[in-house]
Structures are given as structure tokens and as C-alpha cells.
Write a protein that holds these residues in place. Structure first.
Motif, short mmCIF file in Angstrom:
data_model
loop_
_atom_site.label_atom_id
_atom_site.label_comp_id
_atom_site.label_asym_id
_atom_site.label_seq_id
_atom_site.Cartn_x
_atom_site.Cartn_y
_atom_site.Cartn_z
N MET A 143 0.82 -1.21 0.00
CA MET A 143 0.00 0.00 0.00
C MET A 143 0.86 1.26 0.00
O MET A 143 0.55 2.25 -0.67
N TYR A 144 1.95 1.23 0.75
CA TYR A 144 2.76 2.43 0.97
C TYR A 144 4.07 2.43 0.18
O TYR A 144 4.97 3.21 0.49
N LYS A 145 4.18 1.58 -0.82
CA LYS A 145 5.49 1.46 -1.49
C LYS A 145 5.90 2.74 -2.22
O LYS A 145 7.09 2.98 -2.42
N ASP A 146 4.93 3.58 -2.61
CA ASP A 146 5.27 4.85 -3.24
C ASP A 146 5.29 6.01 -2.26
O ASP A 146 5.59 7.14 -2.63
N LEU A 147 4.95 5.75 -1.01
CA LEU A 147 4.94 6.79 0.02
C LEU A 147 5.63 6.27 1.28
O LEU A 147 5.02 6.12 2.33
N PRO A 148 6.93 5.98 1.19
CA PRO A 148 7.64 5.38 2.32
C PRO A 148 7.67 6.27 3.56
O PRO A 148 7.78 5.77 4.68
N GLU A 149 7.54 7.59 3.36
CA GLU A 149 7.58 8.50 4.51
C GLU A 149 6.36 8.34 5.42
O GLU A 149 6.39 8.74 6.58
N LYS A 150 5.28 7.75 4.89
CA LYS A 150 4.07 7.53 5.68
C LYS A 150 4.03 6.15 6.33
O LYS A 150 3.14 5.83 7.11
N LYS A 151 5.03 5.31 5.99
CA LYS A 151 4.98 3.91 6.42
C LYS A 151 5.13 3.77 7.93
O LYS A 151 4.45 2.94 8.55
N ASP A 152 6.00 4.58 8.56
CA ASP A 152 6.20 4.47 10.01
C ASP A 152 4.90 4.75 10.76
O ASP A 152 4.55 4.04 11.71
N GLY A 153 4.19 5.80 10.33
CA GLY A 153 2.91 6.12 10.96
C GLY A 153 1.89 5.01 10.76
O GLY A 153 1.11 4.70 11.67
N ALA A 154 1.90 4.41 9.57
CA ALA A 154 0.95 3.32 9.28
C ALA A 154 1.20 2.13 10.19
O ALA A 154 0.26 1.53 10.74
N TYR A 155 2.48 1.76 10.34
CA TYR A 155 2.80 0.61 11.19
C TYR A 155 2.51 0.90 12.66
O TYR A 155 2.16 0.00 13.43
N THR A 156 2.64 2.16 13.06
CA THR A 156 2.30 2.53 14.44
C THR A 156 0.80 2.31 14.69
O THR A 156 0.41 1.74 15.72
N ILE A 157 -0.03 2.76 13.75
CA ILE A 157 -1.48 2.55 13.87
C ILE A 157 -1.80 1.05 13.88
O ILE A 157 -2.59 0.56 14.68
N PHE A 158 -1.17 0.32 12.98
CA PHE A 158 -1.39 -1.13 12.89
C PHE A 158 -0.99 -1.82 14.20
O PHE A 158 -1.68 -2.72 14.68
N TYR A 159 0.13 -1.37 14.79
CA TYR A 159 0.61 -1.95 16.05
C TYR A 159 -0.37 -1.69 17.18
O TYR A 159 -0.52 -2.52 18.09
N MET A 160 -1.06 -0.56 17.13
CA MET A 160 -2.09 -0.29 18.13
C MET A 160 -3.24 -1.30 17.99
O MET A 160 -3.84 -1.72 18.99
N GLY A 161 -3.55 -1.69 16.76
CA GLY A 161 -4.57 -2.72 16.55
C GLY A 161 -4.16 -4.05 17.15
O GLY A 161 -4.97 -4.76 17.75
N VAL A 162 -2.88 -4.38 17.01
CA VAL A 162 -2.34 -5.61 17.61
C VAL A 162 -2.56 -5.60 19.12
O VAL A 162 -3.07 -6.57 19.71
N ASN A 163 -2.20 -4.49 19.76
CA ASN A 163 -2.29 -4.42 21.21
C ASN A 163 -3.73 -4.30 21.70
O ASN A 163 -4.07 -4.84 22.76
N ALA A 164 -4.57 -3.61 20.93
CA ALA A 164 -5.98 -3.52 21.32
C ALA A 164 -6.64 -4.91 21.27
O ALA A 164 -7.40 -5.29 22.17
N GLY A 165 -6.32 -5.67 20.22
CA GLY A 165 -6.88 -7.02 20.12
C GLY A 165 -6.39 -7.92 21.24
O GLY A 165 -7.17 -8.67 21.85
N ALA A 166 -5.08 -7.84 21.53
CA ALA A 166 -4.52 -8.65 22.62
C ALA A 166 -5.17 -8.28 23.95
O ALA A 166 -5.53 -9.15 24.75
N PHE A 167 -5.34 -6.99 24.18
CA PHE A 167 -5.92 -6.48 25.43
C PHE A 167 -7.33 -7.02 25.65
O PHE A 167 -7.62 -7.65 26.67
N PHE A 168 -8.21 -6.82 24.68
CA PHE A 168 -9.61 -7.24 24.86
C PHE A 168 -9.77 -8.75 24.74
O PHE A 168 -10.66 -9.33 25.39
N GLY A 169 -8.93 -9.40 23.93
CA GLY A 169 -9.02 -10.86 23.83
C GLY A 169 -8.69 -11.54 25.14
O GLY A 169 -9.43 -12.42 25.61
N MET A 170 -7.58 -11.12 25.77
CA MET A 170 -7.19 -11.73 27.05
C MET A 170 -8.20 -11.39 28.15
O MET A 170 -8.51 -12.24 28.99
N MET A 171 -8.70 -10.17 28.11
CA MET A 171 -9.66 -9.77 29.15
C MET A 171 -10.98 -10.53 29.04
O MET A 171 -11.44 -11.15 30.00
#
Length: 587
Positions: A143-171
């Protein structure tokens, strides 16, 4: 013109990023919900007493650890194969769907609660993860191969999804399993895995050709890139020899054989390596030592054939991988021994003011993140309601279900005369602390005080060891029937998370920086192998908590994970000048 541009992918935005990123965010969130929801239950279920209101199988910690360790180990190995299949045959999107369906079947099998279906379920989860795990991040990369400068922000958002899922799944899976029944927890994990798959599939119009089955043109472009890479004199080709391939097969067969044999010999009494036994030394460990020797010979012989700079940088990666094993061997006690410690040795019953304070904190801890994520869902629905209505409806159903479960859980706890905190509740602290402190560490790395890679590694190991030191101190001198204050376990999770934030993001970053592009897949495979070994060792050593506590003390058990990572951390910091020299200017 790239597929990103041709599909006008960035025209539909949420919070400054394409709407499709948030479809991936929620897909990953539900997959992590199901994965961590099941993971936090497994050791507790297998070792719980067979008699009682919510009976388990009463396995020994050693046997449960052997099975869980093999499961955790394979989870980091199958994605290597899944990534290859997606690249060559299915494309990323189909691989994600295939993996999701297989994992859904795995969760359904585990909900049956028989030994046969437990093994079937774990096998399906391992295979499904192999398809799913590598290809979600591959879609983002495309998705971001032509906009590498936005990739760090994208992965940060994605990583929040990882932790949100882990949080509510375990709870929520943990709460249902411990308060109602184990099959309810396993079943809930499967339901959200299925719904997450459905919302991803129904969002297909949003992605255009991104993640499609690779065309011949794509393969030709990849080949051209590979040829261009090899044209660099400092990165000359180093093809695998026939001997290399034979050694890879031997090491792989031994490694896989050990992973299967460990639980098979302990639980089923069938020892595939029994003929290799020397005195009291198990045959499987003889085989492992031989396999390790083969692997080391293979690695040294291959690295020696590279040019000096490439060779030195790969040696630096291997040093980091070696210390990664020690980190995950200790950190992943959170999935084994710390579950048993929380269940059997921590005072989890609250009454009076303590109960009221906990219920208020738990409500804020649960409701505030859920409100934020629901708001993101609203923004996504507002932006994409007409284009992917089915996906948004499925997401809405998911969140109504989560809100209903959270409301029921809070009602039960506020209505109770006394609260017994679930064992799984403590596991959510890791996700909470990551979300709370990730930004602070990010600012530290961007400041002038940013330490070198080796120092970050050392800090990660030592800070995590402090957490185990606090547990050793809190557990010192306790006898049967005496419970430890939960504050020690909460502080341990805090320090473990701070250690993770120092070390975990650094590793993959330096692999990508130090290794030439055409060798990146091979070295990522090596990296995940190190994590896999760490996970297996974590479960093997974690399974010894009962034996060590019986022979010595609970405090002694935690001291092992205080001393070993501390020594490893000090050693890697001492190696900092050597590692800097090997990295040849890479920062």
C-alpha cells in the motif's frame, strides 16, 4: 503507475491514512483478539484441577509447557513458508483469508475440549498463522510502497490494533473461560476470528489490485531487482551449494523432530529419539546438540563466503539474534509460569474499598480504549459506508458484542460482595503498558540521547530482569498457603514491558538495515528462528516452576530469570564497541 495510485487508494482517508489501513487494523485486531484470548487460557486450562466448578485437565506444568512451547515455536516458523506461498501463488489477500478460515476452524476444534481436538485445533492454528501473519504486513508494505515516509505512521497505527486485540481478547476470553467455562472462552476467540475474516473479505472493493495474486509482470520486476542487487560488487552472489542444502534439510528435520518429540515423549510416552539416549541424557537433546552443530557449521561456512563488509554486518545480526533468545526465553514466562504464579500464589480476592478501587480502575482501563476504538470505527463507517457496507455492518456487530460483554462483566463485578480478579487479567497489563509508554520510548529514540543498538539490547534484558527480581523478592520466604500481594506481579509486568520496548522494535529494524535486500528474507527467517527457540525454551523452563519450587523455592525460580538476562545484558553492552565496528557505520 503503481497499483496504489491507479486505485486512488489514498482518496478515502481516516485520520490522515487510507481507509484500507483501518480495515487491516480491525482485521489484525480480531485475529490478535482470538490468538491472545486462546493463548492466555491454554496453560491455565491444561493445569487446572480436574475437580471443581470449572474443571481443567490437571496436567503437570512440565507437560503443559512442553505442548505450549512446541505450539509457540511453530508459530514463528510457519510464516516463513506462508510468505513464500503468498508471493508465488495466492497473493497476500487470499493468504490472509485462507489463514483466517483455518484459524477459525482451529478455535472451534479447541472449544470441543477433548484431547484429540485440542491437538487438531493447535495444528490448525499453527498452519493458519503461517498464512495470516506475514501477509498482513506485506499488504501494508505494498500500500505504501510509493509513500515510504508515511509507512512508520501506518505501522504505528497497525501496532495499536495488535495491542488492542490482545488487550480485549485476554480480558474477555479469559473472563468468560474462568467465570463461565473454558469452552466459552475458546469459542469466543473463534467467533471473533470468523467475524474478522468476514469484514476483511467484504472490504475487498476498497483494495483494488493491492494484495492480488502476483502476475508474471510482478515476478519479472522482482527478478530484475534481484539482478540489480547482485550487480553491486560488495554484495556478490553466494548461491547455496549442494552441501548447504543438505545441511539445511538435516538441521530442519532435527529441529522439527525435537519440537514434535518433546510433548510426544512427555505426554504420550513415545520417544522418537529414544535410541540416541546416553545414560540419563535424553536422546532428543543429543539430537538437538548435533543439529545445533550442523546449523553452526552451515552458518559459519556461508558467512565466510561473503565479502568483508557484508560478512561483518551479518555477524552483527547473528549476535543480536543470539541475545534475542535470552530475552524471549525470559519474557515469554508471561504465557506459562506467570499464569500459574498468578493463579496459585497471588492474592486475587478483593473486598471493601480495595474492591471498589479495582472496579473503578478496571472500568476506566476497559471503557476508555473501547470508546476510542469505537470512534475510529465510526470514522471508518462514515468514510466507507457506501463502498463497503457489508464490512462495516460486520464490524458494528463485533463492537456491539464487545460492548455487551464488557457491560455484563462490569455489572457482575460491581454487584459482587467480593471480587476475585481473573488470572488472565494480569496478562492485559503488557498491552496496556505498551500503549501507555510506546510514545515515550519513540521520543527517546528520536532524541540526542538515543543509545546504540547494543546498549538498547542490554537495557532491554536488564530492565526485564528487574521485573523478575521484584517477583523473587516478593515471593521470598513464602510457604504453602501464603499468597503474594498482586503489586509484585503488576510491577513485574511493568518492567517486562519497558524491557520489551527497549529491545523488541530494535531487532527487526537492524536486520533490515544491516542485510542486503536480496538476503533479507533469509535473515528474517533466521531472526524468527531465534524467537522460536526463545519461545520453546521459555515454555520448557517455565514448565519447571513446580519442580524448582518443590526442590528449592519459588523465589529461586524467579532468580534464574533475574540473573541470566542480567548477565546477558551486561555482556551485550560490553560488546558494544565490537558490534559498532561490525556494523560499518549503520546506525
Amino acid at each position: 503507475m503503481s497499483s496504489v495510485a491507479s486505485n486512488d487508494f489514498f482518496k478515502s482517508k481516516v485520520l490522515g491514512h487510507p481507509s484500507g489501513l483501518f480495515v487491516l487494523f480491525f482485521t489484525e485486531m480480531w485475529e490478535r483478539f482470538s490468538f491472545y484470548g486462546m493463548r492466555v487460557l491454554l496453560i491455565n486450562f491444561l493445569t487446572a484441577a480436574a475437580i471443581g466448578a470449572n474443571p481443567g485437565w490437571e496436567w503437570s506444568a512440565e507437560n503443559a509447557g512442553a505442548l505450549f512451547g512446541t505450539y509457540a515455536m511453530l508459530l514463528y516458523l510457519t510464516p516463513i513458508l506462508g510468505g513464500i506461498i503468498a508471493d508465488k501463488l495466492t497473493g497476500y489477500r487470499w493468504a490472509v483469508v485462507i489463514g483466517s478460515i483455518i484459524m477459525t476452524l482451529g478455535h472451534a476444534a479447541m472449544a470441543i475440549e477433548t484431547e484429540f481436538w485440542l491437538y487438531v485445533g493447535l495444528a490448525l492454528l499453527v498452519i493458519g498463522t503461517g498464512f495470516f501473519k506475514p501477509n498482513m504486513t506485506s499488504i501494508i508494505s505494498e500500500m505504501y510502497k510509493d509513500l515510504p515516509e508515511k509507512k512508520d505512521g501506518a505501522y504505528t497505527i497497525f501496532y495499536m490494533g495488535v495491542n488492542a486485540g490482545a488487550f480485549f481478547g485476554m480480558m474477555l476470553c479469559g473472563y468468560l473461560a474462568e467465570k463461565v467455562g473454558w469452552s466459552w472462552g475458546f469459542g469466543l476467540a473463534g467467533i471473533f476470528m470468523l467475524l474478522g475474516t468476514l469484514q476483511f473479505w467484504l472490504a475487498k472493493p476498497l483494495f483494488g489490485t493491492i494484495g492480488d495474486v502476483p502476475s508474471k509482470k510482478d515476478e519479472e520486476e522482482t527478478t530484475e531487482v534481484s539482478v540489480a542487487d547482485t550487480s553491486n560488487e560488495s554484495d556478490k552472489a553466494n548461491p547455496f551449494t549442494s552441501l548447504d542444502k543438505i545441511l539445511i534439510v538435516i538441521a530442519s528435520v532435527i529441529g522439527l523432530g525435537y519440537a514434535i518429540n518433546d510433548p510426544l515423549s512427555k505426554i504420550g510416552g513415545i520417544d522418537l529419539f529414544g535410541a540416541l539416549k546416553i545414560g540419563d541424557f535424553d536422546g532428543q537433546y543429543v539430537a538437538v546438540l548435533f543439529g545445533l552443530a550442523v546449523f553452526l557449521f552451515l552458518t559459519i561456512s556461508r558467512i565466510s563466503r561473503y565479502t568483508r563488509i557484508v560478512r561483518d554486518r551479518m555477524i552483527a545480526v547473528i549476535i543480536f539474534a543470539f541475545f534475542t533468545v535470552f530475552f524471549w526465553m525470559s519474557f515469554e514466562q508471561g504465557a506459562t509460569s506467570l499464569i500459574l504464579f498468578a493463579r496459585d500464589n497471588v492474592d486475587r480476592v478483593l473486598t471493601g474499598n480495595a474492591q471498589t478501587i479495582f472496579n473503578i480502575v478496571n472500568t476506566l482501563l476497559t471503557v476508555i480504549p473501547l470508546l476510542i476504538i469505537t470512534w475510529v470505527l465510526y470514522l471508518l463507517g462514515k468514510e466507507t459506508g457506501k463502498k463497503i457496507p457489508g464490512s462495516n455492518i460486520v464490524l458494528a456487530v463485533c463492537f456491539l458484542g464487545v460492548w455487551a460483554l464488557v457491560g455484563w462483566m462490569l455489572y457482575v463485578e460491581f454487584s459482587a460482595e467480593a471480587s476475585e480478579i481473573t488470572v488472565s487479567w494480569f496478562s492485559i497489563l503488557n498491552s496496556f503498558f505498551i500503549i501507555a509508554f510506546a510514545n515515550l520510548f519513540s521520543k527517546w529514540w528520536d532524541s540526542k540521547y538515543n543509545p546504540s543498538a547494543a546498549v538498547k539490547y542490554g537495557l532491554g534484558l536488564i530492565i526485564m530482569a528487574v521485573g523478575f527480581g521484584l517477583l523473587a523478592f516478593g515471593a521470598y520466604g513464602i510457604t504453602d498457603g501464603v499468597k503474594v500481594s498482586m503489586i509484585w506481579l503488576i510491577l513485574a509486568y511493568l518492567f517486562h514491558t519497558l524491557g520489551e520496548l527497549c529491545l523488541s522494535p530494535v531487532g527487526l529494524s537492524y536486520v533490515s538495515k544491516l542485510v542486503p535486500a536480496r538476503m533479507i528474507a533469509f535473515m528474517f527467517g533466521m531472526w524468527y528462528l531465534a524467537i522460536a527457540i526463545g519461545n520453546k525454551l521459555a515454555a520448557v523452563f517455565g514448565g519447571q516452576i513446580e519442580n524448582i519450587t518443590k526442590e528449592y523455592s519459588l523465589s529461586t525460580f524467579f532468580l534464574i530469570f533475574t540473573i541470566v538476562p542480567t548477565i546477558a545484558g551486561l555482556l551485550v553492552i560490553a560488546l558494544n564497541p565490537v558490534i559498532k565496528k561490525l556494523m560499518h557505520g549503520v546506525k
